[in-house]
Structure formats: structure tokens, C-alpha cells
Design a protein around this motif. Sequence first.
Motif, PDB file in Angstrom:
ATOM      1  N   LEU A   1       1.073  -1.366  -0.141  1.00  0.00           N
ATOM      2  CA  LEU A   1       0.536  -0.366   0.538  1.00  0.00           C
ATOM      3  C   LEU A   1       1.065   0.595  -0.135  1.00  0.00           C
ATOM      4  N   VAL A   2       1.992   0.981   0.109  1.00  0.00           N
ATOM      5  CA  VAL A   2       2.908   2.559  -0.292  1.00  0.00           C
ATOM      6  C   VAL A   2       4.303   2.238  -0.928  1.00  0.00           C
ATOM      7  N   SER A   3       3.747   1.924  -2.088  1.00  0.00           N
ATOM      8  CA  SER A   3       4.389   1.846  -3.304  1.00  0.00           C
ATOM      9  C   SER A   3       5.351   2.568  -3.665  1.00  0.00           C
TER      10      SER A   3
ATOM     11  N   ALA B   1       8.975   8.993  -2.650  1.00  0.00           N
ATOM     12  CA  ALA B   1       7.959   9.703  -2.711  1.00  0.00           C
ATOM     13  C   ALA B   1       7.323   8.090  -2.610  1.00  0.00           C
ATOM     14  N   SER B   2       5.937   7.770  -1.692  1.00  0.00           N
ATOM     15  CA  SER B   2       5.284   7.277  -1.424  1.00  0.00           C
ATOM     16  C   SER B   2       4.081   6.769  -1.870  1.00  0.00           C
ATOM     17  N   SER B   3       3.113   6.589  -2.096  1.00  0.00           N
ATOM     18  CA  SER B   3       1.937   6.674  -2.582  1.00  0.00           C
ATOM     19  C   SER B   3       1.046   7.215  -1.292  1.00  0.00           C
ATOM     20  N   ARG B   4       0.015   7.639  -1.492  1.00  0.00           N
ATOM     21  CA  ARG B   4      -1.227   7.973  -0.006  1.00  0.00           C
ATOM     22  C   ARG B   4      -2.163   8.073  -0.228  1.00  0.00           C
ATOM     23  N   ASP B   5      -2.806   7.388   0.309  1.00  0.00           N
ATOM     24  CA  ASP B   5      -4.334   7.914   0.756  1.00  0.00           C
ATOM     25  C   ASP B   5      -5.445   7.022  -1.051  1.00  0.00           C
ATOM     26  N   LEU B   6      -4.431   5.719  -0.305  1.00  0.00           N
ATOM     27  CA  LEU B   6      -5.022   4.518  -1.353  1.00  0.00           C
ATOM     28  C   LEU B   6      -6.031   4.830  -1.658  1.00  0.00           C
TER      29      LEU B   6
ATOM     30  N   THR C   1       0.135  -3.303  12.541  1.00  0.00           N
ATOM     31  CA  THR C   1       0.483  -4.056  11.450  1.00  0.00           C
ATOM     32  C   THR C   1      -1.241  -3.844  10.572  1.00  0.00           C
ATOM     33  N   SER C   2      -2.124  -3.373  11.301  1.00  0.00           N
ATOM     34  CA  SER C   2      -3.300  -3.393  10.727  1.00  0.00           C
ATOM     35  C   SER C   2      -2.870  -2.615   8.688  1.00  0.00           C
ATOM     36  N   CYS C   3      -1.829  -2.507   8.089  1.00  0.00           N
ATOM     37  CA  CYS C   3      -2.276  -2.071   6.910  1.00  0.00           C
ATOM     38  C   CYS C   3      -1.040  -2.736   5.946  1.00  0.00           C
TER      39      CYS C   3
ATOM     40  N   ALA D   1      -4.347   5.302   6.664  1.00  0.00           N
ATOM     41  CA  ALA D   1      -2.793   5.340   5.897  1.00  0.00           C
ATOM     42  C   ALA D   1      -1.725   6.093   6.437  1.00  0.00           C
ATOM     43  N   ASP D   2      -2.079   6.718   7.133  1.00  0.00           N
ATOM     44  CA  ASP D   2      -1.124   7.419   8.012  1.00  0.00           C
ATOM     45  C   ASP D   2      -0.308   6.871   8.980  1.00  0.00           C
TER      46      ASP D   2
END
Length: 611
Positions: free
Chosen positions: A103-105, A129-134, A389-391, A474-475
Motif C-alpha cells: 500500500l506504499v508503492s 515518495a510513497s503513494s498515499r491515501d490509496l 500491522t493493520s495495513c 494510511a497514516d
Amino acid sequence: MSYLGPLRLHFAGQFQADPSTVNNAVGHFDTARFKPEDVERNPATSWRPAGTGAFRLLGCRVTAVSYSDGTFSRRDSIVGMYIGDADARVSGKIVDLDPQQQLVSQVWGLTVRLTDGARDLVNGPFEVASSRDLWGGRALAGGAPGDTMLSTFYQSVIGPVAWGDTRHSKFLTQLRRTAREGMLSIKFNLDGYNMNASSPTYTLGRIAGTIGPWSPDEPKHSVLGRQILPHLNGPNPAGPMNFMQAVVDRSTRRVIADFGNALPTSHPGGPLHDIGDVQLGYIEKSGGFHSLGRVHYRKKNWYLTTAGIQTFPFNRPLTSSEWRALKSHRVAVSQNGNVILQENYGGLYAHADRSVFRLQPGETAMAEIWASRYGKPLPRAKLVFFRDTSCFQPSGEGSATAHDPPAFGIPKHALTFTKTLRTGRNGRGVLTLTSSNPGNPRAYVDGQIYGVRCMIRKIARRVKRDPSFGWNPADFISVRVFDAFRIKRPTWHDLRPIFDLYGNLFPVMSQIVDLHSYDSVVANARLLLHAFSLPVDDPNYMPVTRDLSDAKREAILRWLKNPIRGKAPKKPQDHKQPIAFVKDRPPAPAVAGAKTIALETRGTLHIPDGL
């Protein structure tokens, strides 16, 4: 200053993301059980096994600018010019942190240019940078199951930039004068990704973005402003809109809000869906909603022209009473008269600016934390940190090589951090992440992944009582800690498991070198030596996934200079470590799209007692 200010340009076009999909499945890392036919049987790994990892900007043009006084224009000389990537080297790369954290490509090695086709007016490196708020709910209909329905955004900085001749553009003259450090802020939204191999736009999607000035007293990957939240149904937005951000701009006395990744579309990459009357304003003391104006999202080409950014009020500055109210009232968004998004309780928010780390055993990292109240830095904020570890995803996409996926987050001692800290006078704090050797707990996957969530203590206590509002799933901070690896004089047979792994995961490499073959690797030793020696932020760095530890890479480099074959082991080595397995997550759904599956297999947030 940031991209979300009065001085900004907007652009739109297409992007290409061309990742290999074999490493979407954690089971495919098990070389002892890997079978190429398993890749083809699984729709989530078979749609692009020969991907190169490339990330490109295609046909992106400047659609409009806004000057420092907030005046919007489509007549500046740069409107219609191209926003492109590198022209003198290969494009950037897009990679995941880990098969169990997709979730953080991240985008690595990208160059961003403003060009008229013959000369560059702006040219600079994009900081990883990482993707955010997918968001799984962006497209409401009209797409095949999978990642075509998703959207996300990237925010980072470009620079130091090399400037061309900027004299003929009023906008560039102002931008160059304002960006005194030679750094620019950029944010772009991605949606409408095409996974249909028979389509001429296969691996392409839509991009709409914004560029403005950046200064060192602000975050690089977020906005020090008003973070506006939806209510949640589990980890997903409960209503039709996603998380978004805004700023109250002092120079123009207006609110500038970014709806770019917050409004749904009718179909993937299509027009914004009509969800009725949407307005931005703030919550009054009485609890009522004070509107500052309607969102013009239903206007033709509004999204492509503005990247979803609009100023409020539209045709006047804030009144004195509105200006005062915004200092202590929550910014909110209404839909057909009902508030559906609003700032957190008390206008409080805290997050890590950089949220993805790769650590060698024994290495430390500093995560900069920003805390704010109603968009202003919050000094002496009491922050709490806890493991989360929820994400993470148990099996990536539930591969056909199915056996129980290895557990994450253990052993705990391999990543340590303080449980509390207070921000300084500027609203910033630094969390030190300290790693040690995990001891190979996942056996066939190198290292271990850990999650750390940060919250303001008051918010954490409220979210513990009611997790439906007050936080963004996502945070949180994702950390991969690599295993120790020590071999003084490596031979081919010592390193063959590593070469075999990357040969399995990246079949596109077979067009250049057969990583399973000693003779082929030795014949290409000079090429491999060059690729493995490159800086990690170089787009040609090998491996593209950046998931090879420093110790293993250094062993490969030593061996490539003296490629000893060595003695073959008498029998294949079994996994020596007992593996703990994930037991409490739902099975991966049978649809294509690793990101979709990653969203659907997220766990539950657990806030510890006693905060």
C-alpha cells in the motif's frame, strides 16, 4: 509555501506504471516451491509478469496557472507546455516495499521537467515518495475488477532545479523568485489504471497534478494545513468522498482546498461523478455549517484544468469574521446540506512526513513528525507511538503456491522506538527507529516488516472509544528491517538462492541474463557489476525493487569481481528457521489487482491500553 498555495501550475496527461506482478505473492519468494505455472494460474500475478518497473509521464501538459495573488490564468506562456520525465536517461521506477506491504508503492529515480519540446525551463530530480491515501472507491462503475477502480496520490519535492530562460513567463518569474532554495513542491493524483492486456492503453492511467514553490520550514510529503477526514466504515471511507487537505492562505485571505483524490468518478479515468451539491466551509460554534462556496466539480474539464484544487470563497476574500472563525473552527465539506468531511477533533492532527524506511540490521532512522492544530504548528504536543500491522497483507494476493503466509512484526526487539515524545516549538518532533537483526523470521522472505502508528494522545484516546472517526488508516510508518548476512568469500552456490529468487520474480531479466545460470551470470558480470554498484536512487539500480540488503549486495559485488563457482551443496537447503504464520486475516479475494486485494485484506486497528 507548497503546491497548495496561490502560486501553482496544474498539469494533466497519462502515466505508465509497468511493475512485475510476480512479486505480488509472498509465496513466490519461496524458491523451493516456486513454479512458473503458478504465476499464470493466478489472475493477480499473471497480468504483467514481465513488467520492467518503469514509471513514466506521457503527454502531460500544463493546463492552467495561478499567480501569487491568486489570479487564475490559462494564458500564461507555459500553458500547453509539457511536464515530462528524463530525456537523457531511462525513466523512474515504481516498487513496493515488501510483498506483505503493497500500500506504499514508491517512485524512485524520476526526473521532472517543464519543457517546450526543444528546451527545458525547469529540470530537477523528484525525491523518492510513497503513494498515499490509496482509495478503493474512486471509480463507482464501468471498470473490470481490480486496480482500475483505485486512485492514489504522491506528494514530494523537485530539486534543486536547473532553470532555463524564465523571463517570458510571468508565472515562472514569480516561481523562480519565490523558490529561493531552488526546490519545488509537487503533488499528482493517479487513477484509471488500465490492466487490460488487449487495450492500446495497457499499463497506462490518468495523472493530474500541481507544482508550486517549497520552503524548508514545511513538510515535503504532506501539507501543513487542514487535514479533512471522512467517517470510516472499518478502514474505508463510509461516504462518497475520501481524505483531503486544505490551507488558509494569509496572502490572499482565502481557503485553498485540494479535492483531487477526494471526489469519485463515474468510471475509471472518467469524469467526476455527480454526487450533488458539494460545498466547503466550517463548523460554527452552534454546530451549524457555514458555507464558503460550492465546489465547481461539475464544470466541464474542471478536474483536468485544476487537478481538483479550488479557492474559497471563489470571487471574494474571507470576511473578518470568517477569518477569525477559521482560526478555531473545523473546516468541513457538505454534500446536499449534510457534513460528510471535517477536520479532526479540536483541529488536531499528527503524522510522519516520510513514512517508509528500509533499514539494515543495526541501522537507525529518524522519522520527522509534524503536529498541528487548525493548520498551525502545535508546540509541546504529546505524541504516542505504538506498533500497528493493520495495513499489512498476509499473503500479498494469496498466491497459488499457497501455504500459510509468514507473520509480520516479529520479533519485536528487531525494531525499537520510544512510546511518547513532545513536539518542539515549531510543532515538529523526531522519532528514532532503531533496528537489529530480525533473525530470518520469514525464512524465504528477507528481513521483517514493522508498522508504527503516531497519534496525538487526546486523539488516540477518542479513536480507541470510537474508531469511526479521527484517524487516517494510511497514516502510519512502514519499516523493513533486513536480516544479517555474512560470507567472507562468497561462491556461486552461496549466492545462487539470491540469483534464483530474482530470476523467478523478474522474468524480464531473462532477455538480458539468465540469473539461474552460472555461465550466463559470469558472461554478464561487467554489466551486473555496474548495475549493482549504482546509487539506490538511480533508475538503473539493481534490483529494481530495492529489497536487497546492503550485506547481500556487497557480497554479490565481491563475487562478481572473482566469480568462484565453489562446491554445490549435497542437497537443497531447507529453511532453517521455524516460521510463525498469520492466522487472523481474511483470505484474499479472487480478483485481479494486488492493490485492491491489499486494501480488502487490511486488519483492525488496535490501540493499546494506558495511553
